[in-house]
Design an enzyme around this catalytic site. Structure first.
Site, PDB file in Angstrom:
ATOM      1  N   HIS A 156      26.129  75.258 -33.578  1.00  0.00           N
ATOM      2  CA  HIS A 156      26.458  73.945 -34.129  1.00  0.00           C
ATOM      3  C   HIS A 156      25.224  73.069 -34.298  1.00  0.00           C
ATOM      4  CE1 HIS A 156      25.941  71.783 -30.302  1.00  0.00           C
ATOM      5  NE2 HIS A 156      26.560  72.786 -29.698  1.00  0.00           N
ATOM      6  N   SER A 179      22.766  72.440 -39.591  1.00  0.00           N
ATOM      7  CA  SER A 179      21.841  71.344 -39.293  1.00  0.00           C
ATOM      8  C   SER A 179      20.806  71.735 -38.239  1.00  0.00           C
ATOM      9  CB  SER A 179      22.648  70.114 -38.875  1.00  0.00           C
ATOM     10  OG  SER A 179      21.849  68.955 -38.795  1.00  0.00           O
ATOM     11  N   ASP A 195      24.968  64.900 -49.287  1.00  0.00           N
ATOM     12  CA  ASP A 195      24.468  64.806 -47.914  1.00  0.00           C
ATOM     13  C   ASP A 195      23.407  63.718 -47.838  1.00  0.00           C
ATOM     14  OD1 ASP A 195      23.394  65.180 -45.362  1.00  0.00           O
ATOM     15  OD2 ASP A 195      23.708  67.346 -45.430  1.00  0.00           O
ATOM     16  N   HIS A 203      27.306  65.954 -45.111  1.00  0.00           N
ATOM     17  CA  HIS A 203      26.775  66.742 -44.000  1.00  0.00           C
ATOM     18  C   HIS A 203      27.888  67.394 -43.176  1.00  0.00           C
ATOM     19  CE1 HIS A 203      23.265  67.827 -41.676  1.00  0.00           C
ATOM     20  NE2 HIS A 203      23.863  67.480 -40.550  1.00  0.00           N
TER      21      HIS A 203
END
Length: 479
Positions: free
Chosen positions: A199, A273, A420, A448
């Site tokens: 994540h 990310s 984003d 995002h």
């Protein structure tokens, strides 16, 4: 032509207005953070009976380390060369070097210039705030010095401002301080392949388990073992106060808790990310194990030659602008240690209440997994991860991409939201320039988060296609 000129004039005026308003807003925030520095020192002393250091000012003058010492335990040093400080952890058998981003100290502000003559309020107790780190000119001889601020940061002491609920502290009752890994595998436990999900910043494994895991096809569920990990400091994983959350620490925990524990010889990687940096680093360390590499909104900024990578990336991610809101939030979180600690104190310490209020206001129609991921961390974890991984790895990502291009034989796919506002889509195009074989998918009208959330069924099918294609191409190469 008149229309084009009008648009350019409007854009120029908007940029000027953004910078002007930002100048005053961030000057006020400079003052607030300065005052909060004193406030937290007082509160820390009141609740914990000792003054706690912070990164508001340069590290104090330190004492040289004696060579050949027999001291056992952790001793921290800083190497004053290049753009990093280095943490040295002395144990009984070996020395570890972990890189610490200089952005922890070098966050100059307007208030710094106005208070430049203020040196100290009390020695080693209350120190001047927001002064840029002064670096000595490079010399041929490397000087290793004790950094007392970092030494105190690594003392295992509980913070009164962190959440102490069972969810956030459950790891303390376990002797095995490994990361929490959410595993979904076939009922017969005979998965043909493995997929590791990493994540992003201020998130958790629920970003994957609540969106993708339920939407994979029956065929995928019967052939793949899915492993979604909570990174160090997030979700249900350990949140040690004696950690500086460096790249090395994050990687070692993933290797120990996922790769070694589940005996993964080969696996697919899916990262979002911040997780993209860790995924690339894993690909560099385990080039033969990666079957496919899928990156979502990778924070890759091509650092110009002669420019300090850490500072360049920090200003790209956190430009000190009030608009758009994402840029403002990133700027506050990146530049202001004590304001961000206050936000953590208000939100993270009360995450159960916020989750309850969310359910109440939405009549239990809204699932709160995103709130849980966003709030279940400590300020120490978020602050150091932000600076030591996203900013501190600014000049490393390019080398990682070069290594993936030349030494990692796997399919590389990049997804990015066209809207984003946190990580611009140009970052993904930069990955394409470094790794020409990478497939780039820009999804219009997605940001995002909604690059996954809201299109989870579609994205699950896209991932399955990537894995099948990767397996097929590898079989062809073997034959």
């Amino acid at each position: 032509m008149p229309t084009t000129r009008l648009k350019l004039h409007s854009m120029g005026f908007s940029r000027w207005l953004n910078r002007t308003v930002g100048f005053f807003v961030f000057f006020i925030l400079d003052i607030v953070d300065f005052l909060l520095c004193f406030t937290y020192k007082t509160l820390d002393f009141f609740f914990e009976s000792e003054w706690k250091p912070c990164y508001c000012c340069p590290p104090p003058e330190a004492k040289p380390i004696a060579a050949g010492g027999s001291r056992v335990g952790k001793m921290i040093v800083s190497e004053r060369s290049g753009e990093y400080s280095k943490v040295v952890s002395l144990t009984r058998t070996k020395i570890h070097l972990d890189e610490i981003s200089d952005t922890l100290y070098s966050r100059p502000s307007l208030l710094t210039r106005l208070t430049k003559l203020v040196k100290c309020f009390k020695k080693d107790v209350v120190k001047c705030c927001d002064e840029s780190k002064k670096r000595s000119p490079p010399t041929k001889k490397t000087l290793l010095t004790v950094n007392s601020t970092v030494v105190e940061k690594l003392q295992r002491t509980p913070r009164w401002s962190d959440c102490h609920c069972t969810f956030c502290t459950s790891w303390l009752s376990s002797s095995n301080h490994s990361l929490f890994v959410n595993v979904q595998q076939p009922k017969d436990n005979k998965a043909q392949e493995n997929v590791v999900f990493i994540h992003g910043f201020l998130s958790s494994s629920t970003f994957w388990t609540e969106t993708l895991f339920p939407n994979f096809s029956d065929s995928a569920k019967s052939n793949y073992r899915f492993l979604a990990v909570d990174l160090l400091g997030y979700g249900k994983s350990p949140k040690p106060n004696d950690s500086l959350y460096t790249l090395k620490e994050h990687l070692e925990m993933i290797e120990r808790s996922v790769i070694s524990q589940f005996r993964l010889k080969t696996f697919h990687l899916v990262a979002h990310s911040l997780g993209c940096i860790l995924a690339l680093a894993l690909a560099v360390k385990h080039p033969g194990a990666i079957k496919s590499l899928t990156l979502l909104a990778p924070p890759y900024y091509s650092v110009p030659k002669g420019v300090q990578g850490t500072q360049y990336v920090m200003r790209k991610v956190a430009p000190k602008e009030v608009w758009p809101p994402m840029a403002f939030g990133a700027s506050v979180a990146s530049w202001y240690e004590h304001i961000s600690r206050t936000v953590s104190l208000v939100l993270c310490k009360n995450h159960h209440l916020l989750e309850f209020l969310t359910r109440l206001l939405t009549r239990n129609r809204m699932r709160t997994y995103l709130i849980e991921g966003f709030l279940c961390h400590t300020h120490n974890a978020s602050w150091h991860t932000l600076h030591n991984i996203i900013f501190g790895s600014g000049s490393k990502v390019e080398a990682y991409l070069d290594h993936v291009r030349d030494n990692v034989d796997c399919e590389v796919t990049v997804f990015h939201g066209g809207r984003d506002e946190l990580i611009p889509v140009e970052c993904s195009y930069g990955v394409k320039r470094k790794v020409p074989r990478a497939r780039i998918h820009v999804v219009p009208d997605k940001d995002h988060i909604t690059i996954v959330v809201g299109r989870q069924k579609e994205f699950a099918r896209e991932l399955e296609l990537i894995w099948r294609r990767s397996t097929t191409s590898q079989l062809h190469s073997i034959n």
